[in-house]
Design a protein around this motif. Structure first.
Motif, PDB file in Angstrom:
ATOM      1  N   ASP B 129       0.843  -1.202   0.000  1.00 30.13           N
ATOM      2  CA  ASP B 129       0.000   0.000   0.000  1.00 30.13           C
ATOM      3  C   ASP B 129       0.878   1.251   0.000  1.00 30.13           C
ATOM      4  OD1 ASP B 129      -2.322  -1.524   0.252  1.00 30.13           O
ATOM      5  OD2 ASP B 129      -2.203  -1.516   2.440  1.00 30.13           O
ATOM      6  N   ASP B 130       0.273   2.366  -0.426  1.00 33.78           N
ATOM      7  CA  ASP B 130       0.905   3.692  -0.296  1.00 33.78           C
ATOM      8  C   ASP B 130       2.325   3.706  -0.862  1.00 33.78           C
ATOM      9  OD1 ASP B 130      -1.394   4.433   1.032  1.00 33.78           O
ATOM     10  OD2 ASP B 130      -0.559   4.010   3.010  1.00 33.78           O
ATOM     11  N   ILE B 131       2.462   3.196  -2.071  1.00 29.08           N
ATOM     12  CA  ILE B 131       3.788   3.109  -2.685  1.00 29.08           C
ATOM     13  C   ILE B 131       4.207   4.495  -3.190  1.00 29.08           C
ATOM     14  CG2 ILE B 131       5.148   2.022  -4.510  1.00 29.08           C
ATOM     15  CD1 ILE B 131       3.015  -0.259  -4.473  1.00 29.08           C
ATOM     16  N   LEU B 132       5.391   4.899  -2.782  1.00 30.35           N
ATOM     17  CA  LEU B 132       5.883   6.218  -3.178  1.00 30.35           C
ATOM     18  C   LEU B 132       7.341   6.100  -3.595  1.00 30.35           C
ATOM     19  CD1 LEU B 132       5.253   9.334  -3.173  1.00 30.35           C
ATOM     20  CD2 LEU B 132       6.312   9.370  -0.915  1.00 30.35           C
ATOM     21  N   TYR B 133       7.641   6.556  -4.798  1.00 28.84           N
ATOM     22  CA  TYR B 133       9.019   6.525  -5.287  1.00 28.84           C
ATOM     23  C   TYR B 133       9.513   7.942  -5.501  1.00 28.84           C
ATOM     24  CZ  TYR B 133      12.850   6.229  -8.659  1.00 28.84           C
ATOM     25  OH  TYR B 133      14.045   6.385  -9.313  1.00 28.84           O
ATOM     26  N   THR B 134      10.699   8.218  -5.000  1.00 30.15           N
ATOM     27  CA  THR B 134      11.307   9.520  -5.271  1.00 30.15           C
ATOM     28  C   THR B 134      12.760   9.312  -5.698  1.00 30.15           C
ATOM     29  OG1 THR B 134      11.829   9.737  -2.918  1.00 30.15           O
ATOM     30  CG2 THR B 134       9.888  10.900  -3.698  1.00 30.15           C
ATOM     31  N   ARG B 135      13.202  10.220  -6.531  1.00 31.76           N
ATOM     32  CA  ARG B 135      14.597  10.209  -6.968  1.00 31.76           C
ATOM     33  C   ARG B 135      15.139  11.598  -6.692  1.00 31.76           C
ATOM     34  NH1 ARG B 135      18.845   6.887  -9.127  1.00 31.76           N
ATOM     35  NH2 ARG B 135      20.243   8.266 -10.272  1.00 31.76           N
ATOM     36  N   GLN B 136      16.153  11.651  -5.862  1.00 34.37           N
ATOM     37  CA  GLN B 136      16.740  12.957  -5.562  1.00 34.37           C
ATOM     38  C   GLN B 136      18.231  12.819  -5.351  1.00 34.37           C
ATOM     39  OE1 GLN B 136      15.505  14.852  -1.857  1.00 34.37           O
ATOM     40  NE2 GLN B 136      15.634  16.867  -2.807  1.00 34.37           N
ATOM     41  N   ASP B 137      18.984  13.678  -6.005  1.00 29.94           N
ATOM     42  CA  ASP B 137      20.441  13.698  -5.866  1.00 29.94           C
ATOM     43  C   ASP B 137      21.065  12.314  -6.063  1.00 29.94           C
ATOM     44  OD1 ASP B 137      20.161  16.384  -5.266  1.00 29.94           O
ATOM     45  OD2 ASP B 137      20.103  16.040  -3.101  1.00 29.94           O
ATOM     46  N   GLY B 138      20.554  11.611  -7.072  1.00 26.27           N
ATOM     47  CA  GLY B 138      21.136  10.316  -7.390  1.00 26.27           C
ATOM     48  C   GLY B 138      20.715   9.189  -6.463  1.00 26.27           C
ATOM     49  N   THR B 139      19.771   9.456  -5.590  1.00 26.09           N
ATOM     50  CA  THR B 139      19.305   8.420  -4.663  1.00 26.09           C
ATOM     51  C   THR B 139      17.867   8.037  -4.961  1.00 26.09           C
ATOM     52  OG1 THR B 139      20.768   9.176  -2.903  1.00 26.09           O
ATOM     53  CG2 THR B 139      18.866   7.873  -2.220  1.00 26.09           C
ATOM     54  N   ASN B 140      17.638   6.735  -5.093  1.00 23.77           N
ATOM     55  CA  ASN B 140      16.271   6.213  -5.209  1.00 23.77           C
ATOM     56  C   ASN B 140      15.724   5.936  -3.822  1.00 23.77           C
ATOM     57  OD1 ASN B 140      16.274   5.861  -8.129  1.00 23.77           O
ATOM     58  ND2 ASN B 140      17.674   4.142  -7.769  1.00 23.77           N
ATOM     59  N   THR B 141      14.521   6.402  -3.560  1.00 25.66           N
ATOM     60  CA  THR B 141      13.836   6.033  -2.324  1.00 25.66           C
ATOM     61  C   THR B 141      12.486   5.432  -2.692  1.00 25.66           C
ATOM     62  OG1 THR B 141      14.894   7.840  -1.124  1.00 25.66           O
ATOM     63  CG2 THR B 141      12.939   6.845  -0.102  1.00 25.66           C
ATOM     64  N   LEU B 142      12.225   4.249  -2.186  1.00 25.50           N
ATOM     65  CA  LEU B 142      10.934   3.600  -2.406  1.00 25.50           C
ATOM     66  C   LEU B 142      10.311   3.318  -1.042  1.00 25.50           C
ATOM     67  CD1 LEU B 142       9.031   2.335  -4.591  1.00 25.50           C
ATOM     68  CD2 LEU B 142      10.123   0.154  -4.050  1.00 25.50           C
TER      69      LEU B 142
END
Lengths: 114, 150
Positions: B129-142
């Motif tokens: 649930d509530d899947i959120l992906y961000t890409r910032q400064d070369g870092t993937n966050t899931l």
């Protein structure tokens, strides 16, 4: 990967000794199944009682093993643990493959088919 | 950019995962032990292992393929009725910079046409649930959550 195989009546029973069929072992599983299925009798039963975890790579390897079965022969999956059963259910592969509760049930299927 | 979510950091625990298949195996073992300690019941532990297996293997295969010595982080925290997960890696971004949508492959086909892959990501999308992906400064966050009985 250790998969022991022995004849049980007319069935070849292949028992996976490992607890996991996952990304780390999927290729080995497929290769081992290839050698087991080569020259196998009409029905091979894959006993998964020891297997507590299968991931999508492992699932793909089981599908691959199914495709290695020679025409007119069967590979029946037996004794799925609840977690593995659930994976087959979620991916709807439980409606595609023959899955039995016990090894002897595969034998019954043979008789019914005959 | 971090999501506008209330922090669940108070009980957050972070695992370092070696970006190999065997590293994922070890991380899954550690993660299951960790959520068991949190009081998560066995059936939900199995769900955690299944979902995390797909996410972690996805990072190894697609974000950090063949990067010697690479690793990434898996953070786990809990709140009533759910577990919250976040992975962070410095690998390749998701294709198109967003979470790929994906349906289960068709299985109502002839045996020689049966798919041998493509199950993992749809399973993740189905169960988390509530899947959120961000890409910032070369870092993937899931980030994602799983409902559990605790």
């Amino acid at each position: 990967m250790e998969i022991s195989s022995q004849m049980n009546g007319d069935l070849l029973v292949a028992t996976v000794a490992a607890e996991r069929i996952d990304a780390a072992s999927a290729v080995l599983f497929k290769d081992t199944m290839r050698s087991i299925l080569d020259g196998a009798p009409d029905t091979t039963v894959l006993d998964l009682d020891n297997v507590t975890f299968v991931d999508s790579s492992g699932l793909g390897a089981i599908v691959a093993a199914m495709k290695l079965v020679q025409p007119g022969k069967r590979l029946v999956l037996a004794r799925l643990t609840p977690t593995v059963q659930r994976l087959f259910s979620l991916t709807r592969l439980d409606s595609v493959f023959e899955i039995v509760g016990d090894v002897a049930d595969a034998c019954d299927e043979t008789r019914q088919a005959g | 950019m971090r999501a506008k979510r209330p922090s669940a950091d108070t009980n957050k625990q972070t695992l370092h995962v070696t970006a190999t298949n065997l590293g994922v195996r070890q991380a899954l073992k550690d993660a299951v032990a960790l959520v068991a300690d949190m009081g998560v019941v066995a059936a939900d532990q199995a769900n955690v292992e299944l979902v995390l297996g797909e996410v972690l293997n996805n990072i190894v295969e697609h974000a950090l393929p063949h990067v010697p010595g690479a690793g990434f982080e898996l953070a786990i925290s809990h709140r009533p009725g759910q577990l919250c997960f976040a992975t962070t890696d410095q690998g390749r971004p998701m294709p198109g910079g967003e979470i790929p949508s994906s349906d289960l492959p068709r299985t109502d086909v002839a045996i020689h046409d049966m798919p041998e892959g493509g199950f993992g990501w749809p399973l993740f999308l189905m169960l988390a649930d509530d899947i959120l992906y961000t890409r910032q400064d070369g870092t993937n966050t899931l980030e994602f959550r799983l409902p559990v009985c605790v």
